[in-house]
Design an enzyme around this catalytic site. Sequence first.
Site, PDB file in Angstrom:
ATOM      1  N   ASP A 117     -34.801  31.649 -38.582  1.00  0.00           N
ATOM      2  CA  ASP A 117     -35.561  32.828 -38.199  1.00  0.00           C
ATOM      3  C   ASP A 117     -35.485  33.106 -36.705  1.00  0.00           C
ATOM      4  O   ASP A 117     -35.144  34.207 -36.291  1.00  0.00           O
ATOM      5  CB  ASP A 117     -37.026  32.645 -38.622  1.00  0.00           C
ATOM      6  CG  ASP A 117     -37.910  33.773 -38.148  1.00  0.00           C
ATOM      7  OD1 ASP A 117     -38.106  34.718 -38.928  1.00  0.00           O
ATOM      8  OD2 ASP A 117     -38.394  33.719 -37.004  1.00  0.00           O
ATOM      9  N   THR A 145     -38.879  37.357 -39.222  1.00  0.00           N
ATOM     10  CA  THR A 145     -37.575  37.741 -39.761  1.00  0.00           C
ATOM     11  C   THR A 145     -37.389  37.154 -41.155  1.00  0.00           C
ATOM     12  O   THR A 145     -36.890  37.836 -42.057  1.00  0.00           O
ATOM     13  CB  THR A 145     -36.446  37.316 -38.807  1.00  0.00           C
ATOM     14  OG1 THR A 145     -36.719  37.856 -37.504  1.00  0.00           O
ATOM     15  CG2 THR A 145     -35.102  37.809 -39.263  1.00  0.00           C
ATOM     16  N   ASP A 146     -37.806  35.916 -41.345  1.00  0.00           N
ATOM     17  CA  ASP A 146     -37.775  35.319 -42.688  1.00  0.00           C
ATOM     18  C   ASP A 146     -38.619  36.140 -43.654  1.00  0.00           C
ATOM     19  O   ASP A 146     -38.185  36.454 -44.773  1.00  0.00           O
ATOM     20  CB  ASP A 146     -38.344  33.898 -42.667  1.00  0.00           C
ATOM     21  CG  ASP A 146     -37.378  32.842 -42.171  1.00  0.00           C
ATOM     22  OD1 ASP A 146     -36.185  33.148 -41.977  1.00  0.00           O
ATOM     23  OD2 ASP A 146     -37.830  31.695 -41.976  1.00  0.00           O
ATOM     24  N   LEU A 147     -39.838  36.457 -43.241  1.00  0.00           N
ATOM     25  CA  LEU A 147     -40.749  37.186 -44.118  1.00  0.00           C
ATOM     26  C   LEU A 147     -40.221  38.583 -44.453  1.00  0.00           C
ATOM     27  O   LEU A 147     -40.268  39.013 -45.612  1.00  0.00           O
ATOM     28  CB  LEU A 147     -42.135  37.277 -43.479  1.00  0.00           C
ATOM     29  CG  LEU A 147     -42.867  35.937 -43.333  1.00  0.00           C
ATOM     30  CD1 LEU A 147     -44.121  36.110 -42.477  1.00  0.00           C
ATOM     31  CD2 LEU A 147     -43.207  35.331 -44.676  1.00  0.00           C
ATOM     32  N   GLY A 150     -37.368  38.402 -46.852  1.00  0.00           N
ATOM     33  CA  GLY A 150     -37.907  38.164 -48.186  1.00  0.00           C
ATOM     34  C   GLY A 150     -38.437  39.437 -48.833  1.00  0.00           C
ATOM     35  O   GLY A 150     -38.272  39.654 -50.036  1.00  0.00           O
TER      36      GLY A 150
END
Length: 187
Positions: A117, A145-147, A150
């Site tokens: 991330d 960024t991960d979230l 997703g």
Amino acid sequence: MLLGDLGAEVLKVEKPGQGDETRRWGPPFRSSESTYFLSVNRNKKSLTVDIKKPAGQQIVTELAKKCDILIENYVPGKLHQMGLGYQEMQEIAPQLIYCSISGYGTSGPYAQRAGYDVIAAALGGLLHITGPQDGEPCKVGVAMTDLATGLYAHGAIMAALLQRSKTGRGQHIDCNLLSTQVYLGRD
């Protein structure tokens, strides 16, 4: 996480002996697990499988035959080397929606690098707009960024489920952290 919130039975396959590294991302912790891990893994059942071994590969193959969706976050091509890539899964489980989430996509100079991330956020410009004005780049407090990636994967999976209801066939979805961050940071 969101698929589980909507009622899906989610099985999270983890590496034996280590599990998901976000269990140790803290503080804060609840017992021995980080609250971040607990929040993004709510509604999930966990099992450990050594996918580097033939017995583990067989377990994943059998699960794919029964599952609607497979989400993976390996460097592009890694699961193909183990016989668990989209092409192999599509042959034995044509209904399967196979979602790949990587750091930088399937081509380009960073394609074979692991994605994190904070690195994708830095490359995509997020760290340069966070923190004090005229100050040094600053890390965001959570893995935004991960979230966000997703969330994009979730939307693509929902669209693929709708398409499959019409065709009976699954498909491959390709999401990556850097593309998400660049998109979010556009003017």
